[in-house]
Design an enzyme around this catalytic site. Structure first.
Site, PDB file in Angstrom:
ATOM      1  N   ASN A   1       9.035  36.922 -27.416  1.00  0.00           N
ATOM      2  CA  ASN A   1       7.625  36.507 -27.554  1.00  0.00           C
ATOM      3  C   ASN A   1       6.848  37.396 -28.514  1.00  0.00           C
ATOM      4  OD1 ASN A   1       7.668  38.639 -25.703  1.00  0.00           O
ATOM      5  ND2 ASN A   1       6.032  37.812 -24.435  1.00  0.00           N
TER       6      ASN A   1
ATOM      7  N   ASP B   1      11.225  33.875 -22.250  1.00  0.00           N
ATOM      8  CA  ASP B   1      10.475  34.774 -21.368  1.00  0.00           C
ATOM      9  C   ASP B   1       8.995  34.866 -21.761  1.00  0.00           C
ATOM     10  OD1 ASP B   1      10.323  36.721 -19.191  1.00  0.00           O
ATOM     11  OD2 ASP B   1       9.678  38.021 -20.814  1.00  0.00           O
TER      12      ASP B   1
ATOM     13  N   GLY C   1       0.970  42.289 -17.688  1.00  0.00           N
ATOM     14  CA  GLY C   1       2.104  43.151 -18.014  1.00  0.00           C
ATOM     15  C   GLY C   1       1.901  44.612 -17.665  1.00  0.00           C
TER      16      GLY C   1
ATOM     17  N   HIS D   1      15.476  43.717 -20.352  1.00  0.00           N
ATOM     18  CA  HIS D   1      14.209  42.965 -20.437  1.00  0.00           C
ATOM     19  C   HIS D   1      13.064  43.846 -20.936  1.00  0.00           C
ATOM     20  CE1 HIS D   1      11.858  39.466 -18.454  1.00  0.00           C
ATOM     21  NE2 HIS D   1      11.074  40.063 -19.352  1.00  0.00           N
TER      22      HIS D   1
ATOM     23  N   PHE E   1       8.929  44.853 -27.176  1.00  0.00           N
ATOM     24  CA  PHE E   1       8.490  45.856 -28.165  1.00  0.00           C
ATOM     25  C   PHE E   1       7.455  45.288 -29.138  1.00  0.00           C
ATOM     26  CE2 PHE E   1      12.196  49.192 -28.154  1.00  0.00           C
ATOM     27  CZ  PHE E   1      11.731  49.678 -26.950  1.00  0.00           C
ATOM     28  N   ARG E   2       7.144  43.988 -29.007  1.00  0.00           N
ATOM     29  CA  ARG E   2       5.989  43.376 -29.720  1.00  0.00           C
ATOM     30  C   ARG E   2       6.094  43.352 -31.236  1.00  0.00           C
ATOM     31  NH1 ARG E   2       4.584  41.367 -24.992  1.00  0.00           N
ATOM     32  NH2 ARG E   2       3.493  42.760 -23.571  1.00  0.00           N
TER      33      ARG E   2
ATOM     34  N   ASP F   1      11.060  44.947 -17.656  1.00  0.00           N
ATOM     35  CA  ASP F   1      10.022  44.041 -18.164  1.00  0.00           C
ATOM     36  C   ASP F   1       8.881  44.867 -18.781  1.00  0.00           C
ATOM     37  OD1 ASP F   1       8.613  41.817 -18.888  1.00  0.00           O
ATOM     38  OD2 ASP F   1       8.183  41.127 -16.861  1.00  0.00           O
TER      39      ASP F   1
ATOM     40  N   HIS G   1      12.854  32.886 -17.129  1.00  0.00           N
ATOM     41  CA  HIS G   1      11.539  33.288 -16.608  1.00  0.00           C
ATOM     42  C   HIS G   1      11.089  32.098 -15.763  1.00  0.00           C
ATOM     43  CE1 HIS G   1       7.216  34.723 -17.161  1.00  0.00           C
ATOM     44  NE2 HIS G   1       7.059  33.469 -16.783  1.00  0.00           N
TER      45      HIS G   1
ATOM     46  N   HIS H   1       0.473  46.664 -23.486  1.00  0.00           N
ATOM     47  CA  HIS H   1      -0.711  45.984 -24.035  1.00  0.00           C
ATOM     48  C   HIS H   1      -1.742  47.043 -24.396  1.00  0.00           C
ATOM     49  CE1 HIS H   1       0.433  41.863 -23.054  1.00  0.00           C
ATOM     50  NE2 HIS H   1       0.820  42.265 -21.855  1.00  0.00           N
TER      51      HIS H   1
HETATM   52  O1  DOR Z   1       3.665  40.300 -17.131  1.00  0.00           O
HETATM   53  C1  DOR Z   1       4.293  39.796 -18.052  1.00  0.00           C
HETATM   54  N1  DOR Z   1       4.164  40.232 -19.318  1.00  0.00           N
HETATM   55  N2  DOR Z   1       5.117  38.779 -17.798  1.00  0.00           N
HETATM   56  C2  DOR Z   1       5.721  38.094 -18.786  1.00  0.00           C
HETATM   57  O2  DOR Z   1       6.466  37.202 -18.501  1.00  0.00           O
HETATM   58  C3  DOR Z   1       5.456  38.399 -20.196  1.00  0.00           C
HETATM   59  C4  DOR Z   1       5.045  39.796 -20.345  1.00  0.00           C
HETATM   60  C5  DOR Z   1       4.452  40.071 -21.689  1.00  0.00           C
HETATM   61  O3  DOR Z   1       5.042  39.718 -22.696  1.00  0.00           O
HETATM   62  O4  DOR Z   1       3.370  40.694 -21.736  1.00  0.00           O
HETATM   63 ZN    ZN Z   2       8.977  37.105 -17.892  1.00  0.00          ZN
END
Ligand code: DOR
Ligand code: ZN
Length: 405
Positions: free
Chosen positions: A95, A153, A299, A61, A64-65, A284, A180, A288
């Site tokens: 995502n 997710d 996150g 999980h 890497f954006r 996870d 999720h 950011h």
């Molecule tokens: O805290 C989170 N950040 N929960 C998520 O489900 C998504 C993730 C994110 O992509 O930043």
């Molecule tokens: Zn999630």
């Protein structure tokens, strides 16, 4: 001419899910060839002098954006951060921008990860196209061997029918569905119920369809109990917990989803690790920018210190053995991804790490290799570090104290 390179790692304290023993390991052409016994002549001998050697970690999980939000992280920065954390395999979430709902986006990610060459990347396909919550017609077209898991997710799949249909397709196509669990409408008023309700529904659907369901970042004591009961009934559900949900609680205010829960939840998750309900630790990893965090982005950037958190809170406190931690971070997630890694045994890919459990350090998020310098663990003292990482038998990382964060 094919050059076969053989390396003998002598006097290793090998720790994987099954063993904790001093032995020698012969690596030939990127694979573990032999453990202990007599060895013929080799190209190179490395004496580990009793140092701990474990299988590299596999993370189910990770964000890497890339594509779309590369100012937060990209495949290069993420790969480097992952390796520093002891990971050589990651499963990336969908995502991104565009959302990963098609083969082109999957190929872009996998090619870039291969070009970077540090880790083996797998890519999640979204369950619903562009996270619209409805359309799952793209699932029949996803045809890349690097897609093993499908997930929305970041969001829960709120429609019962859509989730049921997705589970049926996943069963047919051999995908694992990672859930999720969050009903957005409930989330604001009752974030605990939001997770619990969807966990209950997903287990029910898993039982009905017999498809492979994986509950992502389980965080409440009620959710983990439901999973425990379902497993006892033989429902094919697995689950993961994050390093943050098993170490800190809502005494610390930090935006992350699922939210940091109560002390009793941390205790229940830890008990579920001990009793075998929890299959995997997954980070996870959610990097950011500082600006986005200030605007409320959810996150935690955690891939570099996940092992240190788990070692400090689970192993150093004698709740579990290092062997058990290896099962949670290497063997079980590798099994879910169906890759030939996760244990130190003949025939397995020679991805392993050397660790020092006694190194103590204070987390400094500003020293992270990841572009995401966002963790509530910042400033805390942790124990245990990954010293070196080997991929296919080649050393790809050495800890020099530079990212002591
Ligand atoms: O805290 C989170 N950040 N929960 C998520 O489900 C998504 C993730 C994110 O992509 O930043
Ligand atoms: Zn999630």
């Amino acid at each position: 001419m094919i050059v076969v390179k053989t390396v003998l790692f002598k006097n290793a304290r090998i720790v994987d899910h099954k063993k904790d023993e001093i032995s020698d390991i012969l690596v030939e052409d990127g694979l573990i060839k032999q453990i202990a016994g007599e060895f013929k002549s080799v190209d190179q001998i490395i004496d580990l002098k009793g140092g701990i050697l474990m299988p590299a970690f596999t993370d189910l999980h990770v964000h890497f954006r890339d594509p779309g939000y590369t100012y937060k992280e990209d495949i290069f920065s993420g790969s480097k951060a992952a390796v520093a954390g002891g990971y050589t395999t990651v499963n990336l979430m969908a995502n991104t921008n565009p959302v990963c709902s098609d083969n082109n986006t999957v190929e872009y990610v996998i090619r870039k990860a291969e070009k970077c060459g540090l880790i083996d990347a797998f890519q999640t396909s979204s369950i619903t196209r562009d996270f619209d919550g409805k359309d799952i017609s793209h699932l029949k077209n996803i045809s890349n061997a690097h897609v093993k898991i499908i997930s929305d997710d970041g969001f829960g799949v709120e429609s019962y029918d859509v989730m049921e249909e997705a589970l049926m397709i996943a069963k047919d196509r051999g995908f694992v569905v990672s859930s999720h669990a969050e009903y957005t409408a409930v989330s604001g008023d009752d974030p605990r119920e939001s997770e619990n309700l969807m966990t209950k529904r997903d287990i029910e659907l898993c039982e009905k369809t017999n498809a492979r369901l994986h509950m992502a970042h389980v965080s409440t004591k009620e959710a983990i109990k439901m999973i425990q009961h379902a497993k006892k009934r033989g429902v094919p559900v697995t689950c993961e917990v994050t390093p943050h949900h098993i170490s800190i609680n809502d005494d610390i205010k930090y935006e992350v989803h699922p939210p940091l829960r109560k002390r009793c939840d941390v205790i229940a998750l830890t008990e579920a690790i001990v009793d075998g309900t929890v299959d995997c630790i997954a980070t996870d990893h959610a990097p950011h920018s500082k600006e986005d965090k200030e605007k409320g982005a959810r996150g935690i950037s955690s891939i570099e210190i996940a092992f240190s958190i788990c070692y400090s809170y689970l192993v150093r406190t004698n709740k579990i053995s290092l062997r058990k931690l290896s099962e949670l971070m290497s063997f079980n997630p590798s099994k879910i991804l169906q890759i030939n890694k996760g244990e130190i045994a003949p025939g397995r890919i020679a991805d392993f790490i050397l660790i020092d459990p006694d190194i103590a350090f204070t987390v400094d998020e500003n020293k992270f290799i990841s572009k995401g310098k966002n963790t509530p663990i910042n400033g805390m003292k942790l124990y245990g570090r990954v010293l070196s990482v080997y991929k296919n038998g080649e050393r790809i990382y050495d800890y020099k104290g530079e990212n002591d964060g």
